[in-house]
Design a protein around this motif. Structure first.
Motif, PDB file in Angstrom:
ATOM      1  N   ASP A  87     -12.175   5.794 -46.190  1.00 25.66           N
ATOM      2  CA  ASP A  87     -13.150   5.270 -47.143  1.00 25.66           C
ATOM      3  C   ASP A  87     -14.275   4.558 -46.397  1.00 25.66           C
ATOM      4  O   ASP A  87     -14.051   3.910 -45.375  1.00 25.66           O
ATOM      5  CB  ASP A  87     -12.452   4.297 -48.101  1.00 25.66           C
ATOM      6  CG  ASP A  87     -13.373   3.827 -49.205  1.00 25.66           C
ATOM      7  OD1 ASP A  87     -13.581   4.592 -50.163  1.00 25.66           O
ATOM      8  OD2 ASP A  87     -13.876   2.688 -49.088  1.00 25.66           O
TER       9      ASP A  87
ATOM     10  N   GLN B   2      -9.989  12.158 -54.874  1.00 29.17           N
ATOM     11  CA  GLN B   2     -11.184  11.331 -55.017  1.00 29.17           C
ATOM     12  C   GLN B   2     -11.662  10.802 -53.667  1.00 29.17           C
ATOM     13  O   GLN B   2     -12.865  10.773 -53.392  1.00 29.17           O
ATOM     14  CB  GLN B   2     -10.926  10.166 -55.975  1.00 29.17           C
ATOM     15  CG  GLN B   2     -12.175   9.369 -56.292  1.00 29.17           C
ATOM     16  CD  GLN B   2     -13.260  10.221 -56.944  1.00 29.17           C
ATOM     17  OE1 GLN B   2     -13.031  10.867 -57.954  1.00 29.17           O
ATOM     18  NE2 GLN B   2     -14.448  10.244 -56.356  1.00 29.17           N
TER      19      GLN B   2
ATOM     20  N   ASN C 155     -15.308  11.425 -51.812  1.00 28.16           N
ATOM     21  CA  ASN C 155     -16.169  10.313 -51.403  1.00 28.16           C
ATOM     22  C   ASN C 155     -16.451  10.297 -49.903  1.00 28.16           C
ATOM     23  O   ASN C 155     -17.083   9.363 -49.413  1.00 28.16           O
ATOM     24  CB  ASN C 155     -15.532   8.978 -51.794  1.00 28.16           C
ATOM     25  CG  ASN C 155     -15.467   8.778 -53.287  1.00 28.16           C
ATOM     26  OD1 ASN C 155     -16.178   9.431 -54.038  1.00 28.16           O
ATOM     27  ND2 ASN C 155     -14.592   7.891 -53.726  1.00 28.16           N
ATOM     28  N   CYS C 156     -15.960  11.302 -49.175  1.00 30.64           N
ATOM     29  CA  CYS C 156     -16.086  11.329 -47.716  1.00 30.64           C
ATOM     30  C   CYS C 156     -16.785  12.582 -47.210  1.00 30.64           C
ATOM     31  O   CYS C 156     -16.230  13.331 -46.402  1.00 30.64           O
ATOM     32  CB  CYS C 156     -14.704  11.219 -47.073  1.00 30.64           C
ATOM     33  SG  CYS C 156     -13.864   9.661 -47.305  1.00 30.64           S
TER      34      CYS C 156
END
Length: 167
Positions: free
Chosen positions: A83, A23, A27-28
């Motif tokens: 993140d 995940q 998200n990166c």
């Protein structure tokens, strides 16, 4: 030291981190996603050459790497994920330092696209803090020859030699 930095936990990953790593990478962007199974292997088989960072029980940073065959003094950094909530705080450099100190390697290699200024900046800054060089060795994997025209060329960056702890 600020409370966020104090609350960060840098540690070797565990297999149970695989789904969270999957995940985090998703998200990166523009990081290339791997299969969940690959992420499980990064967190288990390659745990000795990887670092996971937790903040408030959440995975917020990760570096996957390995020792290439025939290069026992070199860590190849496969992927660095931070993140968005943790960017701009030097977490990438902290993870690199953690891995170099934990593995005791003399050299680090990675690949970076020529236009990825943030990654080049992180690796150059890390090398400078360690009194080492960061050399752009030119293309290792080329857009057409290796990626079938579907990915930008990746240049080999070689950092080292590392002779001192981070300042």
């Amino acid at each position: 030291m600020d409370t966020v930095q104090e609350a960060l936990s840098l540690r070797p990953p565990r297999a149970t981190d695989g789904a969270a790593l999957h995940q985090l990478v998703a998200n990166c962007p523009p990081l290339d996603p791997n299969s969940l199974y690959c992420n499980l292997l990064q967190c288990s088989h390659f745990a000795d050459t990887a670092v996971a960072v937790e903040y408030n029980g959440e995975l917020v940073g990760f570096i996957s790497g390995y020792i290439p065959p025939g290069k026992p003094d070199t860590l190849f950094v496969w992927q660095v994920a931070v993140d968005s909530s943790m960017r701009g705080q030097g977490l990438g450099g902290k993870m690199l330092a953690h891995l170099v100190d934990r593995t005791g390697v003399k050299w680090m290699e990675t690949t970076v696209t020529p236009d990825n200024g943030a990654s080049w900046g992180m690796f150059r800054s890390f090398a400078r803090k360690r009194g080492a060089e960061c050399e752009d060795c030119g293309p290792l994997f080329e857009r057409d020859a290796h990626f079938g025209g579907k990915h930008d060329s990746e240049h080999l960056a070689r950092l080292g030699p590392f002779t001192n702890q981070a300042s």
